[in-house]
Write a protein that holds these residues in place. Structure first.
Motif, PDB file in Angstrom:
ATOM      1  N   MET A 221      43.357  61.255 -34.684  1.00 17.69           N
ATOM      2  CA  MET A 221      42.879  61.403 -33.320  1.00 17.69           C
ATOM      3  C   MET A 221      44.026  61.406 -32.306  1.00 17.69           C
ATOM      4  N   ASP A 222      45.098  60.662 -32.606  1.00 16.72           N
ATOM      5  CA  ASP A 222      46.216  60.620 -31.671  1.00 16.72           C
ATOM      6  C   ASP A 222      46.861  61.999 -31.500  1.00 16.72           C
ATOM      7  N   ILE A 223      46.864  62.810 -32.562  1.00 19.47           N
ATOM      8  CA  ILE A 223      47.431  64.165 -32.466  1.00 19.47           C
ATOM      9  C   ILE A 223      46.515  65.056 -31.628  1.00 19.47           C
ATOM     10  N   VAL A 224      45.202  64.927 -31.827  1.00 14.10           N
ATOM     11  CA  VAL A 224      44.247  65.706 -31.020  1.00 14.10           C
ATOM     12  C   VAL A 224      44.424  65.361 -29.548  1.00 14.10           C
ATOM     13  N   LEU A 225      44.546  64.074 -29.281  1.00 18.62           N
ATOM     14  CA  LEU A 225      44.726  63.646 -27.893  1.00 18.62           C
ATOM     15  C   LEU A 225      46.063  64.128 -27.330  1.00 18.62           C
ATOM     16  N   LEU A 226      47.073  64.224 -28.185  1.00 20.87           N
ATOM     17  CA  LEU A 226      48.347  64.786 -27.726  1.00 20.87           C
ATOM     18  C   LEU A 226      48.130  66.203 -27.202  1.00 20.87           C
ATOM     19  N   GLY A 227      47.251  66.956 -27.850  1.00 19.55           N
ATOM     20  CA  GLY A 227      46.918  68.290 -27.345  1.00 19.55           C
ATOM     21  C   GLY A 227      46.305  68.230 -25.953  1.00 19.55           C
ATOM     22  N   ALA A 228      45.436  67.243 -25.715  1.00 21.28           N
ATOM     23  CA  ALA A 228      44.859  67.068 -24.374  1.00 21.28           C
ATOM     24  C   ALA A 228      45.944  66.721 -23.369  1.00 21.28           C
ATOM     25  N   TRP A 229      46.869  65.878 -23.761  1.00 21.78           N
ATOM     26  CA  TRP A 229      48.008  65.546 -22.895  1.00 21.78           C
ATOM     27  C   TRP A 229      48.790  66.816 -22.547  1.00 21.78           C
ATOM     28  N   VAL A 230      49.046  67.655 -23.543  1.00 15.52           N
ATOM     29  CA  VAL A 230      49.826  68.876 -23.307  1.00 15.52           C
ATOM     30  C   VAL A 230      49.104  69.789 -22.322  1.00 15.52           C
ATOM     31  N   ILE A 231      47.796  69.923 -22.484  1.00 15.42           N
ATOM     32  CA  ILE A 231      47.016  70.732 -21.536  1.00 15.42           C
ATOM     33  C   ILE A 231      47.129  70.148 -20.133  1.00 15.42           C
ATOM     34  N   GLN A 232      46.952  68.842 -20.022  1.00 12.58           N
ATOM     35  CA  GLN A 232      47.001  68.189 -18.705  1.00 12.58           C
ATOM     36  C   GLN A 232      48.388  68.322 -18.071  1.00 12.58           C
ATOM     37  N   VAL A 233      49.417  68.141 -18.874  1.00 17.69           N
ATOM     38  CA  VAL A 233      50.786  68.295 -18.369  1.00 17.69           C
ATOM     39  C   VAL A 233      51.018  69.740 -17.923  1.00 17.69           C
ATOM     40  N   GLY A 234      50.524  70.706 -18.695  1.00 12.06           N
ATOM     41  CA  GLY A 234      50.692  72.114 -18.315  1.00 12.06           C
ATOM     42  C   GLY A 234      50.056  72.437 -16.980  1.00 12.06           C
ATOM     43  N   VAL A 235      48.841  71.962 -16.772  1.00 13.36           N
ATOM     44  CA  VAL A 235      48.172  72.189 -15.484  1.00 13.36           C
ATOM     45  C   VAL A 235      48.916  71.437 -14.385  1.00 13.36           C
ATOM     46  N   GLY A 236      49.380  70.230 -14.695  1.00 15.22           N
ATOM     47  CA  GLY A 236      50.152  69.464 -13.717  1.00 15.22           C
ATOM     48  C   GLY A 236      51.426  70.186 -13.302  1.00 15.22           C
ATOM     49  N   ILE A 237      52.092  70.795 -14.264  1.00 18.80           N
ATOM     50  CA  ILE A 237      53.312  71.554 -13.942  1.00 18.80           C
ATOM     51  C   ILE A 237      52.975  72.740 -13.044  1.00 18.80           C
ATOM     52  N   ALA A 238      51.874  73.418 -13.344  1.00 13.94           N
ATOM     53  CA  ALA A 238      51.459  74.547 -12.490  1.00 13.94           C
ATOM     54  C   ALA A 238      51.177  74.068 -11.065  1.00 13.94           C
ATOM     55  N   LEU A 239      50.519  72.933 -10.934  1.00 14.69           N
ATOM     56  CA  LEU A 239      50.258  72.383  -9.600  1.00 14.69           C
ATOM     57  C   LEU A 239      51.559  71.985  -8.907  1.00 14.69           C
ATOM     58  N   PHE A 240      52.478  71.405  -9.663  1.00 11.45           N
ATOM     59  CA  PHE A 240      53.758  70.986  -9.095  1.00 11.45           C
ATOM     60  C   PHE A 240      54.569  72.188  -8.610  1.00 11.45           C
ATOM     61  N   VAL A 241      54.573  73.251  -9.387  1.00 11.31           N
ATOM     62  CA  VAL A 241      55.291  74.474  -8.977  1.00 11.31           C
ATOM     63  C   VAL A 241      54.672  75.024  -7.691  1.00 11.31           C
TER      64      VAL A 241
END
Length: 137
Positions: free
Chosen positions: A1-21
């Motif tokens: 489950m920790d790996i699946v959640l890492l995928g959720a983290w990556v999605i959230q970080v990606g959207v966060g980076i788009a917002l930051f840019v």
């Protein structure tokens, strides 16, 4: 489950980076302290979660979750500020948090902002659940 959640983290970080840019391009430094704190804390939390996934050392999961707890507060502050800007308000404090969340679910916030706000619950509560499970295993 920790790996699946890492995928959720990556999605959230990606959207966060788009917002930051977008913020870098258009905000001209508005809200810099909150943005800087939120981005810095979230990157540290993401790094901590990544270390947890790589090592299975549960302390890193709890570090990530604790940092999320603080860092999300800065994100909430920015969401309330954005809501007030949409509504033309300048009140202090977080008393408009509920109405700001309502604006997210009514489609009043930009899509990326709404997704980032709602999906943060997946990462936050998912991380809490995995940290608890890893602690009792």
């Amino acid at each position: 489950m920790d790996i699946v959640l890492l995928g959720a983290w990556v999605i959230q970080v990606g959207v966060g980076i788009a917002l930051f840019v977008g913020w870098l391009r258009h905000a001209h430094g508005a809200g810099r302290p909150a943005v800087s704190a939120h981005v810095s804390l979230m990157l540290i939390a993401f790094a901590s979660w990544t270390v947890f996934v790589a090592t299975d050392a549960v302390v890193w999961a709890w570090c990530a979750w604790a940092i999320l707890t603080v860092g999300i507060g800065f994100g909430d502050y920015m969401m309330v500020r954005r809501y007030r800007g949409l509504e033309g308000m300048t009140r202090p404090g977080l008393g408009d948090y509920g109405p700001a969340i309502g604006a997210v679910f009514r489609g009043r916030m930009p899509g990326k902002v709404a997704f980032h706000a709602v999906f943060s619950a997946v990462v936050y509560f998912g991380s809490l659940g995995v940290a608890i499970a890893a602690s009792i295993m």
